[in-house]
Structure formats: C-alpha cells, structure tokens
Write a protein that holds these residues in place. Sequence first.
Motif, PDB file in Angstrom:
ATOM      1  N   VAL A  65       0.863  -1.324   0.004  1.00 16.84           N
ATOM      2  CA  VAL A  65       0.078   0.129  -0.088  1.00 16.84           C
ATOM      3  C   VAL A  65       0.635   1.270   0.127  1.00 16.84           C
ATOM      4  O   VAL A  65       1.667   1.342   1.035  1.00 16.84           O
ATOM      5  CB  VAL A  65      -1.102   0.053   1.329  1.00 16.84           C
ATOM      6  CG1 VAL A  65      -1.919   1.317   1.269  1.00 16.84           C
ATOM      7  CG2 VAL A  65      -1.869  -1.074   1.412  1.00 16.84           C
ATOM      8  N   ILE A  66       0.702   2.004  -1.101  1.00 16.54           N
ATOM      9  CA  ILE A  66       1.610   3.287  -1.139  1.00 16.54           C
ATOM     10  C   ILE A  66       0.787   4.334  -0.755  1.00 16.54           C
ATOM     11  O   ILE A  66      -0.214   4.686  -1.273  1.00 16.54           O
ATOM     12  CB  ILE A  66       2.172   3.342  -2.585  1.00 16.54           C
ATOM     13  CG1 ILE A  66       3.057   1.961  -3.028  1.00 16.54           C
ATOM     14  CG2 ILE A  66       2.867   4.603  -2.875  1.00 16.54           C
ATOM     15  CD1 ILE A  66       3.339   1.851  -4.480  1.00 16.54           C
ATOM     16  N   GLN A  67       1.231   5.292  -0.095  1.00 16.92           N
ATOM     17  CA  GLN A  67       0.854   6.258   0.421  1.00 16.92           C
ATOM     18  C   GLN A  67       0.748   7.624  -0.217  1.00 16.92           C
ATOM     19  O   GLN A  67       1.546   7.743  -0.743  1.00 16.92           O
ATOM     20  CB  GLN A  67       1.057   6.739   2.176  1.00 16.92           C
ATOM     21  CG  GLN A  67       1.414   5.273   3.088  1.00 16.92           C
ATOM     22  CD  GLN A  67      -0.164   5.174   3.507  1.00 16.92           C
ATOM     23  OE1 GLN A  67      -1.024   5.817   3.486  1.00 16.92           O
ATOM     24  NE2 GLN A  67       0.071   3.845   3.338  1.00 16.92           N
ATOM     25  N   ASN A  68      -0.291   8.362   0.007  1.00 15.05           N
ATOM     26  CA  ASN A  68      -0.265   9.794  -1.018  1.00 15.05           C
ATOM     27  C   ASN A  68       0.797  11.003  -0.231  1.00 15.05           C
ATOM     28  O   ASN A  68       1.303  11.825  -0.810  1.00 15.05           O
ATOM     29  CB  ASN A  68      -1.635  10.346  -1.135  1.00 15.05           C
ATOM     30  CG  ASN A  68      -2.530   9.470  -1.860  1.00 15.05           C
ATOM     31  OD1 ASN A  68      -1.855   9.142  -2.910  1.00 15.05           O
ATOM     32  ND2 ASN A  68      -3.723   9.046  -1.783  1.00 15.05           N
ATOM     33  N   SER A  69       0.641  10.946   1.325  1.00 10.47           N
ATOM     34  CA  SER A  69       1.349  11.932   2.006  1.00 10.47           C
ATOM     35  C   SER A  69       2.784  11.874   1.401  1.00 10.47           C
ATOM     36  O   SER A  69       3.345  10.786   1.518  1.00 10.47           O
ATOM     37  CB  SER A  69       1.034  11.687   3.279  1.00 10.47           C
ATOM     38  OG  SER A  69       1.865  12.814   4.198  1.00 10.47           O
ATOM     39  N   PRO A  70       3.362  12.864   1.404  1.00 14.86           N
ATOM     40  CA  PRO A  70       4.853  12.931   1.052  1.00 14.86           C
ATOM     41  C   PRO A  70       5.814  12.292   2.122  1.00 14.86           C
ATOM     42  O   PRO A  70       6.612  11.662   2.019  1.00 14.86           O
ATOM     43  CB  PRO A  70       5.204  14.273   0.682  1.00 14.86           C
ATOM     44  CG  PRO A  70       3.824  14.844   0.284  1.00 14.86           C
ATOM     45  CD  PRO A  70       2.851  14.165   1.065  1.00 14.86           C
ATOM     46  N   ARG A  71       5.416  12.578   3.393  1.00 24.08           N
ATOM     47  CA  ARG A  71       6.081  12.030   4.626  1.00 24.08           C
ATOM     48  C   ARG A  71       5.871  10.406   4.855  1.00 24.08           C
ATOM     49  O   ARG A  71       6.606  10.060   5.448  1.00 24.08           O
ATOM     50  CB  ARG A  71       5.583  12.747   5.842  1.00 24.08           C
ATOM     51  CG  ARG A  71       4.095  12.436   6.484  1.00 24.08           C
ATOM     52  CD  ARG A  71       3.781  13.337   7.469  1.00 24.08           C
ATOM     53  NE  ARG A  71       4.734  12.431   8.709  1.00 24.08           N
ATOM     54  CZ  ARG A  71       4.208  11.611   9.435  1.00 24.08           C
ATOM     55  NH1 ARG A  71       3.024  10.924   9.278  1.00 24.08           N
ATOM     56  NH2 ARG A  71       5.115  11.274  10.373  1.00 24.08           N
ATOM     57  N   ASP A  72       5.168   9.965   4.136  1.00 22.36           N
ATOM     58  CA  ASP A  72       4.610   8.397   4.214  1.00 22.36           C
ATOM     59  C   ASP A  72       5.343   7.826   2.975  1.00 22.36           C
ATOM     60  O   ASP A  72       4.811   6.649   2.872  1.00 22.36           O
ATOM     61  CB  ASP A  72       3.392   8.092   4.428  1.00 22.36           C
ATOM     62  CG  ASP A  72       2.853   8.672   5.929  1.00 22.36           C
ATOM     63  OD1 ASP A  72       3.797   8.529   6.735  1.00 22.36           O
ATOM     64  OD2 ASP A  72       1.694   9.073   5.955  1.00 22.36           O
ATOM     65  N   ARG A  73       6.030   8.478   1.945  1.00 23.56           N
ATOM     66  CA  ARG A  73       6.445   7.767   0.708  1.00 23.56           C
ATOM     67  C   ARG A  73       7.969   7.695   1.084  1.00 23.56           C
ATOM     68  O   ARG A  73       9.008   8.459   1.540  1.00 23.56           O
ATOM     69  CB  ARG A  73       6.140   8.480  -0.410  1.00 23.56           C
ATOM     70  CG  ARG A  73       4.772   8.506  -0.494  1.00 23.56           C
ATOM     71  CD  ARG A  73       4.057   9.594  -1.783  1.00 23.56           C
ATOM     72  NE  ARG A  73       4.969   9.492  -2.856  1.00 23.56           N
ATOM     73  CZ  ARG A  73       5.293  10.468  -3.650  1.00 23.56           C
ATOM     74  NH1 ARG A  73       4.453  11.770  -3.452  1.00 23.56           N
ATOM     75  NH2 ARG A  73       5.880  10.357  -4.998  1.00 23.56           N
ATOM     76  N   ILE A  74       8.681   6.420   0.548  1.00 21.04           N
ATOM     77  CA  ILE A  74       9.952   6.162   0.757  1.00 21.04           C
ATOM     78  C   ILE A  74      10.772   7.087  -0.071  1.00 21.04           C
ATOM     79  O   ILE A  74      10.632   7.723  -1.301  1.00 21.04           O
ATOM     80  CB  ILE A  74      10.215   4.597   0.295  1.00 21.04           C
ATOM     81  CG1 ILE A  74      10.166   4.411  -1.031  1.00 21.04           C
ATOM     82  CG2 ILE A  74       9.495   3.769   1.285  1.00 21.04           C
ATOM     83  CD1 ILE A  74      10.785   3.182  -1.420  1.00 21.04           C
TER      84      ILE A  74
END
Length: 391
Positions: free
Chosen positions: A144-153
């Motif tokens: 599951v890939i998040q939309n929030s920049p802080r939650d993306r690798i």
Amino acid sequence: MKELKQTFQPLNRYEWALLAGTIALFLPFQFAAAGLVLILFFFLFSGKLAGSLRNQTGACWLYGFVVLELAVSAFYGNWMGFLNAGGYLLAGLYIAVYRQYLTRPLFTIILEVMIAMSWLAAFWGLVEFQAVSARKGYDFFDFVIQNSPRDRINSTFMNANFYATMCVFFILFCLYEYVRHRRISLRLYYVVTALLNFFMLLLTGCRTALLPFLFIFPVFFGFAGKRKLFAFSIGMEILALILVLTFPELIPRGSNLSTLFSRIKIWDGAVVLIQMHPLLGMGPVTYGFMYKTMGFHKAPHAHNLLLESLTSYGLSGTVLITGYFIRLLRETMAIMQEHPTTFSLIICFYLTALVLGLLDFTLNFPVTGITFLMVANAACMWKQPAAHQDT
C-alpha cells in the motif's frame, strides 16, 4: 568483474577523489555537499582547480548564470535561492574537475559503483517502506503506497521524487552496461538490478517518473544501433501500454488526481510571478520564496521545468543556462557516429530530464543534479587517452 578490478589499480589520486565524490552523493544531502566541498579544496590545494576551469566547456555561460542568480537572490533577500545558487556553483566547480580527469575506465568504474550503491539505496528504501506500512497498520506485502509525502520512501535522497528520478538514472546505467558487455552473468546482474530499481520506483509512488519509460528503451537501442533490441523494446512498450490501459490499478496512486489539480494551481501562480519579474526572476526557488506572500498553493517550486526556469531565473538566466547546455549538446553530437552507446546514454538522460520536467523539477538537488551533469558531460572522456574503448 576481473576487468573492473584491474581498472582500479592505475587510478591516480585525482581519480580516487572523483570516485569518493560519487559515493558521497548517496549520503544525506548536507553530508554530500560537505564531501564535495572537501574534494574541491583538495583540487584547489593541489593546484588543479584553475586549469580545470579554463578547460571547462560552456564555463562562461554556466558561471555567468551562477553569478546572476547569486546577485538576484541577494537583491531580493531570497536566501534559500542564494543557497541554491551556491549549490549550482558547487556543482559547476565539481564538474570542472570531473571533466578534467574523466577517462573511459574511470567512467566505467563510476557507473559500476553507482549501480552497486543502488542496491544499498534499495535496501534502505525497503526498510523505510516496512516502517511506514507497520505505522499505517498494513503488512509489507500489501504494498500500500501512501499519498502523503512524509509516508513515501526516499532512501537517502530526502524526497520520494528525487529517489524515483535516481531509480530511472540507475536503470539507464544498467542499460548502458548491459549493451557494453557480452558476459551472461554480467548481463543478468544488470537486468536484476534494473528490475530492483524499477520496483523501488513503484514503491516511491512517483507517477511522473514512469513517463520516461514510454521512450527510453527504444531511443537508447535505436541510437546505439541495436536493431533486434530496438524491435523487442517496441513490442514490450506496446504490451506494457495495453496492460496499463486494461489494468490502470497497476500504476501506484493512479486514481488519485489531487496532485494534478494542485499542479495546475501552482502553475497558475508561477505565471503570475513570471509576469511580475520577466527579465531576471527573483532567484532560484522563487515560487517557494513567494507563495505565502502571494497566497498561492503551497509548494517549494513551480513543478515544471520551463515555468520554474522563467519564474526563478527570468528570461536572462534561462538564456544563460540554456546556452550552457547547448554547448554540451554540441560536444555530445560530435561523438554520435563513433561512440553511439555513450551518445545514447547522454541523449536518454536529456530526454528523461525533459519529460520529468513536464510535471516536476527534480534536478535541483545535489545527487540528481550532479548525476545528470556527470552524464551530460560524459562526451569529454573521448578526448582523454585511455586503454579501454566503448562499444
């Protein structure tokens, strides 16, 4: 790998310094910048920096641009822009010494090191993804890939989009080395490494970074004169396009259009800023400097290569930096017939930068910007004596 080991032995201290600079790019950007500064001091105290500057292609255009941006940023009190312009100066000076000592064996080693380092970057990215997945209550293999920049690798590259750009560059390096080598084991290594980096690109959730794959394989194989691989890549491009159109969920965050709507708001604000200061702009990252004052949509930059250039540098700065790259392209065109593989790599880097620049501005960062410049200047290595020949 025996040939690669042999190429390390004759390296002089200046070539080792450039190799250290390549490795430093994988550090967090503050440490990367500090490492490059130390390397430049080494060349300065060795008496090699001045000569490198005299021989640098397009130096007048490049440093004219840098001086202009430093002056404009200081005039408007755009201190983040001033810092960015200082980064441009650092990159320009590093590329000057890089050009002076770049040889074909050294370029091969640099690419091999970056390909190997991409595995370490991927490992750290996977650790990040596991941490984000656990924090959000998902299993790692749910992907599951998040939309929030802080939650993306982002691995060590501060931002998911910067890491995605580097993944595209890593894949191009693998493509270049795959064509140059005939050994099955090496080709398998490059294929696996390219697939790993494509997987990591998907995990970043950066949709823009997928756009270059519409053309980079056919363009590379076409210019390199690899007819069978060119035909194969065209077939795979068509198959991939059919799969994406049939199953749009294959693209991470493909159904989320909020980012596109945000881009449109940013572009509207950038146009207003261009109209305010058309000739000189207000220095690098003008949009990030002015969006609060003007009440625009929040963003660090204009998220478009052309709009960012005109917003930040104005017409004058844009002409200067364009003049620099025109000089480099003239140098690159001179190797088109004799060294098609190197030519293909350089052209694919330019096209990748232009395509990514449609929706983002990811070269304004030490690792992405300097990696791009290292390849854009690679044609100069054919002026240097070397024992190894390209394909």
